[in-house]
Design a protein around this motif. Structure first.
Motif, short mmCIF file in Angstrom:
data_model
loop_
_atom_site.label_atom_id
_atom_site.label_comp_id
_atom_site.label_asym_id
_atom_site.label_seq_id
_atom_site.Cartn_x
_atom_site.Cartn_y
_atom_site.Cartn_z
N SER A 104 -7.37 7.20 -3.40
CA SER A 104 -7.95 7.41 -4.74
C SER A 104 -6.90 7.67 -5.80
CB SER A 104 -8.94 8.58 -4.70
OG SER A 104 -8.29 9.78 -4.36
N GLU A 105 -5.75 8.23 -5.40
CA GLU A 105 -4.74 8.58 -6.40
C GLU A 105 -4.19 7.36 -7.11
OE1 GLU A 105 -1.61 10.63 -4.42
OE2 GLU A 105 -0.74 8.82 -3.57
N VAL A 106 -4.29 6.20 -6.48
CA VAL A 106 -3.83 4.96 -7.10
C VAL A 106 -4.51 4.74 -8.44
CG1 VAL A 106 -3.73 2.45 -6.83
CG2 VAL A 106 -3.35 3.94 -4.85
N SER A 107 -5.78 5.10 -8.52
CA SER A 107 -6.55 4.90 -9.75
C SER A 107 -6.54 6.12 -10.66
CB SER A 107 -8.01 4.57 -9.40
OG SER A 107 -8.09 3.43 -8.58
N PHE A 108 -6.27 7.29 -10.09
CA PHE A 108 -6.44 8.52 -10.85
C PHE A 108 -5.14 9.06 -11.44
CE2 PHE A 108 -9.22 11.96 -11.97
CZ PHE A 108 -8.41 13.08 -12.05
N LYS A 109 -4.07 9.00 -10.66
CA LYS A 109 -2.82 9.61 -11.10
C LYS A 109 -1.99 8.63 -11.94
CE LYS A 109 -2.24 12.82 -7.24
NZ LYS A 109 -1.36 13.22 -6.12
N GLN A 110 -1.37 9.18 -12.95
CA GLN A 110 -0.49 8.39 -13.81
C GLN A 110 0.97 8.63 -13.40
OE1 GLN A 110 -1.79 6.28 -16.15
NE2 GLN A 110 -3.79 6.94 -15.38
N GLY A 111 1.77 7.58 -13.48
CA GLY A 111 3.20 7.72 -13.26
C GLY A 111 3.62 7.95 -11.82
N LEU A 112 2.85 7.44 -10.87
CA LEU A 112 3.28 7.57 -9.48
C LEU A 112 4.60 6.84 -9.27
CD1 LEU A 112 -0.04 7.04 -7.45
CD2 LEU A 112 1.29 9.14 -7.64
N THR A 113 5.49 7.45 -8.51
CA THR A 113 6.81 6.87 -8.29
C THR A 113 6.87 6.04 -7.01
OG1 THR A 113 7.52 8.91 -7.18
CG2 THR A 113 7.96 8.73 -9.55
N TYR A 114 5.74 5.82 -6.39
CA TYR A 114 5.69 5.02 -5.18
C TYR A 114 4.41 4.20 -5.20
CZ TYR A 114 2.66 8.95 -4.00
OH TYR A 114 1.70 9.92 -4.04
N ASN A 115 4.42 3.12 -4.45
CA ASN A 115 3.26 2.26 -4.31
C ASN A 115 2.76 2.37 -2.87
OD1 ASN A 115 1.64 -0.16 -3.69
ND2 ASN A 115 2.28 -0.88 -5.70
N VAL A 116 1.54 2.84 -2.73
CA VAL A 116 0.98 3.10 -1.40
C VAL A 116 1.01 1.84 -0.54
CG1 VAL A 116 -1.11 3.73 -0.15
CG2 VAL A 116 -0.46 4.98 -2.21
N LEU A 117 0.77 0.68 -1.14
CA LEU A 117 0.65 -0.55 -0.37
C LEU A 117 1.98 -1.23 -0.09
CD1 LEU A 117 -2.54 -2.09 -2.03
CD2 LEU A 117 -2.37 -0.87 0.14
N THR A 118 3.03 -0.89 -0.84
CA THR A 118 4.31 -1.56 -0.63
C THR A 118 5.42 -0.63 -0.15
OG1 THR A 118 4.91 -1.30 -2.97
CG2 THR A 118 3.80 -3.34 -2.34
N ASP A 119 5.30 0.67 -0.40
CA ASP A 119 6.34 1.61 0.00
C ASP A 119 6.01 2.34 1.30
OD1 ASP A 119 7.92 1.03 -2.21
OD2 ASP A 119 6.93 2.54 -3.46
N LEU A 120 4.77 2.17 1.77
CA LEU A 120 4.34 2.79 3.03
C LEU A 120 3.64 1.75 3.89
CD1 LEU A 120 2.77 6.06 1.56
CD2 LEU A 120 4.90 5.95 2.87
N VAL A 121 3.61 2.00 5.18
CA VAL A 121 2.82 1.15 6.08
C VAL A 121 1.88 2.05 6.87
CG1 VAL A 121 4.51 -0.70 6.30
CG2 VAL A 121 4.63 1.25 7.85
N PRO A 122 0.62 1.62 7.07
CA PRO A 122 -0.32 2.41 7.87
C PRO A 122 0.02 2.33 9.34
CG PRO A 122 -1.33 0.35 7.20
CD PRO A 122 0.01 0.40 6.53
N VAL A 123 -0.10 3.45 10.03
CA VAL A 123 0.18 3.51 11.46
C VAL A 123 -1.09 3.76 12.26
CG1 VAL A 123 1.44 4.73 13.28
CG2 VAL A 123 2.55 4.29 11.08
N SER A 124 -1.81 4.83 11.89
CA SER A 124 -3.02 5.16 12.64
C SER A 124 -3.99 5.95 11.78
CB SER A 124 -2.68 5.99 13.88
OG SER A 124 -3.85 6.45 14.54
N LEU A 125 -5.24 5.49 11.73
CA LEU A 125 -6.31 6.28 11.12
C LEU A 125 -6.81 7.20 12.23
CD1 LEU A 125 -9.22 4.97 8.89
CD2 LEU A 125 -9.48 6.86 10.48
N ALA A 126 -6.48 8.48 12.11
CA ALA A 126 -6.68 9.41 13.22
C ALA A 126 -8.11 9.92 13.33
CB ALA A 126 -5.71 10.58 13.10
N VAL A 127 -8.64 10.51 12.25
CA VAL A 127 -9.96 11.14 12.32
C VAL A 127 -10.73 10.90 11.03
CG1 VAL A 127 -9.12 12.96 13.86
CG2 VAL A 127 -9.17 13.36 11.40
N THR A 128 -12.04 11.07 11.10
CA THR A 128 -12.90 11.02 9.92
C THR A 128 -13.84 12.21 9.94
OG1 THR A 128 -14.56 9.67 11.06
CG2 THR A 128 -12.84 8.49 9.84
N GLY A 129 -14.52 12.44 8.83
CA GLY A 129 -15.48 13.52 8.76
C GLY A 129 -16.06 13.68 7.37
N PRO A 130 -17.12 14.48 7.22
CA PRO A 130 -17.73 14.71 5.91
C PRO A 130 -17.08 15.89 5.21
CG PRO A 130 -19.02 15.80 7.56
CD PRO A 130 -17.89 15.13 8.29
#
Length: 325
Positions: A104-130
């Motif tokens: 969500s921060e991609v749309s909400f935060k201004q001036g991020l110094t990193y790009n979630v989709l290009t500076d990081l790679v997903p490894v494992s979605l561990a858990v979910t919950g409400p």
């Protein structure tokens, strides 16, 4: 003979160049991990992210044969720790354990110094919950309808906390206020743990917390008004969902997942994903997660990437509507 020697020399030189260009890949296929591993949690101790990271770390260090240390780098609703990992060497020694707020921060935060989709790679979605809508027991509201009525009668006097500006708790709280048609004040903290402490001390009136606060709810120190899943949480079967409580289609679920710096060799990415999945299959870990109100997943890089991109798109639409209103 001279021609053959020249060709042979060129082949040897090419092989040497390839080996020098891809030392990490060669290491990944053979010796990884050969050094201690850090899992960076971008929040302070407490809350829900930190204990799950530590639970996994205990199993991973046995499974991988190297020390696995959890390092808390809090601040800016997770951005400080995330940037640290995004700038780290992709050598399999540094990982990030983050919440769905990273989508969500991609749309909400201004001036991020990193790009979630290009500076990081997903490894494992561990858990979910409400999430759970919890209030301080001193608040005269025992259900969502009463909370909304109290907030409407006291505009600007009902405060809700979160792990920081732009955190999932912040966004969900803002959307809740918008859907409720009530003026509520957001108070950011430096993590989920501090926001829970503030709620216990009645500095704020409610938060959307993960189910890590189940113990405080059972002790009567906090009161659960609703959960945000599509169905009731198994750990709180008597607590209705927000949608059941009058705000139709109000659904929000969180996930916790592991990332690594972009450029991480695929063999390391896959081996860590497999290790996390194996850890989540352990009965003791599954039971502990159940008590925390979380569902173990262990989705690998490809599945996690699809979830991440889907959530980024969905949160962008939600944030756009919220800001427009």
């Amino acid at each position: 003979m001279a021609l053959f020697s020249r060709r042979q020399a060129l082949l040897v030189a090419a092989a040497g160049s390839a080996a020098s260009l891809f030392p990490r890949l060669a290491s990944a296929q053979g010796t990884w991990p050969d050094r201690p591993i850090r899992i960076v949690v971008p929040y302070p101790p407490g809350g829900s992210t930190d204990p799950v990271a530590r639970l996994l770390a205990q199993d991973l260090q046995i499974r991988l044969g190297q020390p696995v240390v959890v390092e808390n780098r809090a601040g800016a609703a997770g951005s400080i720790g995330t940037e640290h990992v995004a700038r780290a060497a992709p050598d399999g020694t540094t990982f990030l354990f983050h919440t769905s707020v990273i989508a969500s921060e991609v749309s909400f935060k201004q001036g991020l110094t990193y790009n979630v989709l290009t500076d990081l790679v997903p490894v494992s979605l561990a858990v979910t919950g409400p999430y759970v809508l919890v209030v301080n027991p001193s608040l005269p509201a025992r259900n969502v309808g009463e909370l909304i009525a109290f907030a409407r009668a006291n505009p600007g006097r009902v405060n809700f906390g979160s792990a920081g500006t732009g955190s999932s708790g912040h966004l969900i709280g803002e959307l809740f206020a918008l859907r409720a048609g009530a003026q509520m004040v957001h108070v950011p903290y430096r993590g989920g743990g501090p926001s829970v402490t503030a709620l216990l001390q009645n500095e704020i009136q409610f938060i959307f917390d993960t189910t890590g606060s189940l113990g405080l709810i059972s002790e009567g120190r906090l009161r659960a008004l609703a959960t945000t899943g599509r169905t009731r949480a198994p750990q709180l079967p008597e607590v209705p969902t927000v949608a059941e409580s009058g705000l139709a289609d109000f659904v929000a679920e969180f996930w916790l997942g592991m990332f690594a710096p972009a450029g991480l060799p695929a063999p390391i990415q896959g081996r860590m994903a497999d290790a996390v999945r194996a850890a989540l299959e352990q009965p003791a870990i599954r039971e502990r997660l159940r008590t925390l109100g979380m569902v173990p997943r262990g989705d690998g890089p490809a599945e996690f990437d699809r979830v991440l991109r889907r959530d980024i798109a969905e949160w962008r639409e939600v944030v756009t509507r919220a800001l427009a209103d």
